[in-house]
Design a protein around this motif. Structure first.
Motif, PDB file in Angstrom:
ATOM      1  N   ALA A  20       0.816  -1.231   0.000  1.00 11.56           N
ATOM      2  CA  ALA A  20       0.000   0.000   0.000  1.00 11.56           C
ATOM      3  C   ALA A  20       0.843   1.272   0.000  1.00 11.56           C
ATOM      4  O   ALA A  20       0.294   2.369   0.056  1.00 11.56           O
ATOM      5  CB  ALA A  20      -0.941  -0.010   1.217  1.00 11.56           C
ATOM      6  N   LEU A  90       7.209  -8.719   3.540  1.00 17.04           N
ATOM      7  CA  LEU A  90       6.309  -9.888   3.523  1.00 17.04           C
ATOM      8  C   LEU A  90       7.012 -11.210   3.259  1.00 17.04           C
ATOM      9  O   LEU A  90       6.433 -12.266   3.495  1.00 17.04           O
ATOM     10  CB  LEU A  90       5.200  -9.676   2.479  1.00 17.04           C
ATOM     11  N   ASN A 116      -1.628  -7.400  -3.007  1.00 20.42           N
ATOM     12  CA  ASN A 116      -1.189  -6.580  -4.131  1.00 20.42           C
ATOM     13  C   ASN A 116       0.337  -6.476  -4.235  1.00 20.42           C
ATOM     14  O   ASN A 116       0.870  -6.297  -5.327  1.00 20.42           O
ATOM     15  CB  ASN A 116      -1.805  -5.177  -3.956  1.00 20.42           C
ATOM     16  N   GLY A 118       4.016  -6.771  -4.982  1.00 20.32           N
ATOM     17  CA  GLY A 118       4.666  -7.594  -5.997  1.00 20.32           C
ATOM     18  C   GLY A 118       5.633  -6.736  -6.790  1.00 20.32           C
ATOM     19  O   GLY A 118       5.579  -5.509  -6.746  1.00 20.32           O
ATOM     20  N   VAL A 164      -3.662  -9.545  -6.907  1.00 14.89           N
ATOM     21  CA  VAL A 164      -3.267  -8.773  -8.088  1.00 14.89           C
ATOM     22  C   VAL A 164      -2.359  -9.645  -8.965  1.00 14.89           C
ATOM     23  O   VAL A 164      -1.222  -9.952  -8.598  1.00 14.89           O
ATOM     24  CB  VAL A 164      -2.607  -7.438  -7.703  1.00 14.89           C
ATOM     25  N   GLY A 210      -2.946  -4.389 -17.538  1.00 14.47           N
ATOM     26  CA  GLY A 210      -1.756  -4.160 -18.364  1.00 14.47           C
ATOM     27  C   GLY A 210      -0.939  -3.075 -17.676  1.00 14.47           C
ATOM     28  O   GLY A 210      -0.951  -2.969 -16.444  1.00 14.47           O
ATOM     29  N   GLU A 215       5.320   2.745  -9.436  1.00 14.15           N
ATOM     30  CA  GLU A 215       6.785   2.652  -9.358  1.00 14.15           C
ATOM     31  C   GLU A 215       7.299   1.335  -9.963  1.00 14.15           C
ATOM     32  O   GLU A 215       8.463   0.990  -9.824  1.00 14.15           O
ATOM     33  CB  GLU A 215       7.221   2.788  -7.892  1.00 14.15           C
TER      34      GLU A 215
HETATM   35  N1  LIG Z   1       2.170  -1.223 -12.789  1.00  9.28           N
HETATM   36  C1  LIG Z   1       1.873  -2.134 -13.696  1.00  9.28           C
HETATM   37  O1  LIG Z   1       2.011  -1.892 -14.899  1.00  9.28           O
HETATM   38  C2  LIG Z   1       1.308  -3.474 -13.265  1.00  9.28           C
HETATM   39  C3  LIG Z   1       0.630  -4.230 -14.204  1.00  9.28           C
HETATM   40  C4  LIG Z   1       0.104  -5.454 -13.827  1.00  9.28           C
HETATM   41  C5  LIG Z   1       0.228  -5.892 -12.527  1.00  9.28           C
HETATM   42  N2  LIG Z   1       0.898  -5.135 -11.621  1.00  9.28           N
HETATM   43  C6  LIG Z   1       1.010  -5.645 -10.248  1.00  9.28           C
HETATM   44  O2  LIG Z   1       0.431  -4.711  -9.373  1.00  9.28           O
HETATM   45  C7  LIG Z   1       0.970  -4.891  -8.064  1.00  9.28           C
HETATM   46  C8  LIG Z   1       1.365  -3.531  -7.512  1.00  9.28           C
HETATM   47  O3  LIG Z   1       2.414  -3.009  -8.277  1.00  9.28           O
HETATM   48  P1  LIG Z   1       2.528  -1.458  -8.661  1.00  9.28           P
HETATM   49  O4  LIG Z   1       2.425  -1.369 -10.117  1.00  9.28           O
HETATM   50  O5  LIG Z   1       1.628  -0.644  -7.834  1.00  9.28           O
HETATM   51  O6  LIG Z   1       4.070  -1.217  -8.307  1.00  9.28           O
HETATM   52  P2  LIG Z   1       4.748  -0.374  -7.130  1.00  9.28           P
HETATM   53  O7  LIG Z   1       4.312   1.046  -7.212  1.00  9.28           O
HETATM   54  O8  LIG Z   1       6.203  -0.682  -7.240  1.00  9.28           O
HETATM   55  O9  LIG Z   1       4.142  -1.040  -5.810  1.00  9.28           O
HETATM   56  C9  LIG Z   1       4.602  -2.254  -5.300  1.00  9.28           C
HETATM   57  C10 LIG Z   1       4.221  -2.336  -3.833  1.00  9.28           C
HETATM   58  O10 LIG Z   1       4.671  -3.591  -3.299  1.00  9.28           O
HETATM   59  C11 LIG Z   1       5.367  -3.328  -2.077  1.00  9.28           C
HETATM   60  N3  LIG Z   1       6.379  -4.348  -1.826  1.00  9.28           N
HETATM   61  C12 LIG Z   1       7.393  -4.706  -2.642  1.00  9.28           C
HETATM   62  N4  LIG Z   1       8.149  -5.641  -2.038  1.00  9.28           N
HETATM   63  C13 LIG Z   1       7.586  -5.882  -0.817  1.00  9.28           C
HETATM   64  C14 LIG Z   1       7.900  -6.744   0.266  1.00  9.28           C
HETATM   65  N5  LIG Z   1       8.956  -7.580   0.224  1.00  9.28           N
HETATM   66  N6  LIG Z   1       7.115  -6.716   1.368  1.00  9.28           N
HETATM   67  C15 LIG Z   1       6.053  -5.879   1.433  1.00  9.28           C
HETATM   68  N7  LIG Z   1       5.689  -5.059   0.436  1.00  9.28           N
HETATM   69  C16 LIG Z   1       6.457  -5.055  -0.674  1.00  9.28           C
HETATM   70  C17 LIG Z   1       5.994  -1.953  -2.298  1.00  9.28           C
HETATM   71  O11 LIG Z   1       6.235  -1.318  -1.053  1.00  9.28           O
HETATM   72  P3  LIG Z   1       7.638  -1.187  -0.301  1.00  9.28           P
HETATM   73  O12 LIG Z   1       8.690  -0.990  -1.362  1.00  9.28           O
HETATM   74  O13 LIG Z   1       7.416  -0.025   0.590  1.00  9.28           O
HETATM   75  O14 LIG Z   1       7.774  -2.476   0.442  1.00  9.28           O
HETATM   76  C18 LIG Z   1       4.871  -1.233  -3.011  1.00  9.28           C
HETATM   77  O15 LIG Z   1       3.937  -0.739  -2.090  1.00  9.28           O
HETATM   78  C19 LIG Z   1       2.142  -5.862  -8.231  1.00  9.28           C
HETATM   79  O16 LIG Z   1       1.731  -7.153  -7.825  1.00  9.28           O
HETATM   80  C20 LIG Z   1       2.420  -5.832  -9.714  1.00  9.28           C
HETATM   81  O17 LIG Z   1       3.007  -7.025 -10.170  1.00  9.28           O
HETATM   82  C21 LIG Z   1       1.441  -3.926 -11.954  1.00  9.28           C
END
Ligand SMILES: NC(=O)c1ccc[n+]([C@@H]2O[C@H](COP(=O)([O-])OP(=O)(O)OC[C@H]3O[C@@H](n4cnc5c(N)ncnc54)[C@H](OP(=O)(O)O)[C@@H]3O)[C@@H](O)[C@H]2O)c1
Length: 290
Positions: A20, A90, A116, A118, A164, A210, A215
């Motif tokens: 989050a 996590l 979520n 990842g 997610v 998609g 970030e």
């Molecule tokens: N953006 C896209 O284009 C896209 C498309 C399809 C699916 N997704 C999926 O959407 C989800 C969210 O990604 P996002 O696009 O919002 O990217 P993001 O802005 O990089 O967010 C990822 C989140 O995961 C947290 N996280 C990462 N490693 C962690 C850990 N070891 N323990 C706890 N929290 C952790 C991060 O927080 P901290 O770094 O503070 O831990 C951050 O809050 C992911 O599962 C990603 O695969 C993204």
């Protein structure tokens, strides 16, 4: 019976969002806080009176909690959403077991669980750091699966689980191999769980977006690319997801464009999809030092 009547009977409960601190997870937190305050409406969204935000960057979570509290708190304590933050890695041993114990201590059901957190890694499999690649399996697959297991006893009739996944879960992708494989796992696991838990009255939903602005690209490219190409709004993505999940759909692909990409990959088949991504969707990555 109206969806809302069916699912809004929980006496109180916890809505928990992992990842989050940015992007899609922070947007889910904002949508849920708005829904709890009555500012947004999603049919079939279960009632909750606590919002738990989880990620490693506790400062980001605290700032988000403060923002949400300032925006939505009322003078009526009974109606004010309780927001708690948990700065947790996590994939650390016992992180999820400890979190589930804390939820048990509250004596409330988990109304909404959003798995979520990842990340991905751009680049050729043999070139990208092995630990970063394996870490994706640990977080995207193992931690998500563990969360479903640990929180299962706290889920109740009417609860909603959102995992997610990604559009990348529908086809193998050269240059994004481990990530696409982890999301295929999330999609398959979630749909199977949706069927298994139907009898318990628990809905499980896989979100398959998609490219979304977040970030993600920065992390996946180790800072070489700051934003995903043609990224869509995280807020539109999460609003669409909550609508579809509330209606009991097992998965959602929020945009027509993404649905067409999915059909194109089905028509092309897995080998050609992987080849196409490898050749034409080359994502920038940090080259290892010689
Ligand atoms: N953006 C896209 O284009 C896209 C498309 C399809 C699916 N997704 C999926 O959407 C989800 C969210 O990604 P996002 O696009 O919002 O990217 P993001 O802005 O990089 O967010 C990822 C989140 O995961 C947290 N996280 C990462 N490693 C962690 C850990 N070891 N323990 C706890 N929290 C952790 C991060 O927080 P901290 O770094 O503070 O831990 C951050 O809050 C992911 O599962 C990603 O695969 C993204």
């Amino acid at each position: 019976m109206e969806e809302d009547e069916k699912f809004n009977k929980l006496p109180g409960g916890i809505a928990l969002v992992t990842g989050a601190s940015s992007g899609i997870g922070a947007s889910f937190a904002r949508r849920l806080a708005a829904a709890a305050a009555g500012n947004e409406k999603y049919r079939g969204l279960p009632f909750f009176d606590e919002l738990w935000l989880v990620a490693r960057r506790g400062d980001r979570l605290a700032a988000l909690a403060e923002e949400l509290q300032a925006t939505y708190s009322t003078k009526d304590d009974e109606k004010t959403l309780i927001i708690r933050t948990f700065a947790l890695d996590l994939v650390a041993p016992n992180a999820l077991a400890g979190l589930a114990d804390k939820a048990k201590e509250q004596g409330k059901p988990v109304s909404i669980l959003i798995n979520n957190a990842g990340y991905g890694t751009y680049g050729p499999f043999a070139v990208i750091n092995m630990d970063r690649q394996l870490g994706q399996i640990d977080l995207n697959c193992r931690a998500l699966t563990e969360a479903c297991s640990r929180f299962s006893p706290l889920l109740t009739k009417g609860s909603l689980v959102i995992n997610v996944a990604s559009l990348a879960g529908f086809a193998p992708l050269g240059g994004f191999a481990v990530y696409a494989a982890t999301k295929a796992y999330v999609l398959s696991f979630s749909i199977a769980l949706a069927v298994e838990w139907e009898g318990r009255g628990i809905r499980v939903h896989a979100l398959c977006p998609g490219s979304v602005d977040s970030e993600f690209a920065q992390v996946a490219s180790e800072g070489v690319r700051l934003k995903v190409a043609h990224g869509w709004s995280a807020d539109k993505t999460t609003a669409h997801c909550l609508k579809q999940a509330g209606r009991g759909k097992a998965y959602s692909i929020p945009r027509l464009n993404w649905k067409l990409q999915r059909w194109a990959s089905i028509l092309a088949g897995p080998v050609q999809s992987a080849r196409f991504a490898n050749k034409f969707l080359v994502r920038p990555y940090r080259k290892p030092q010689q």
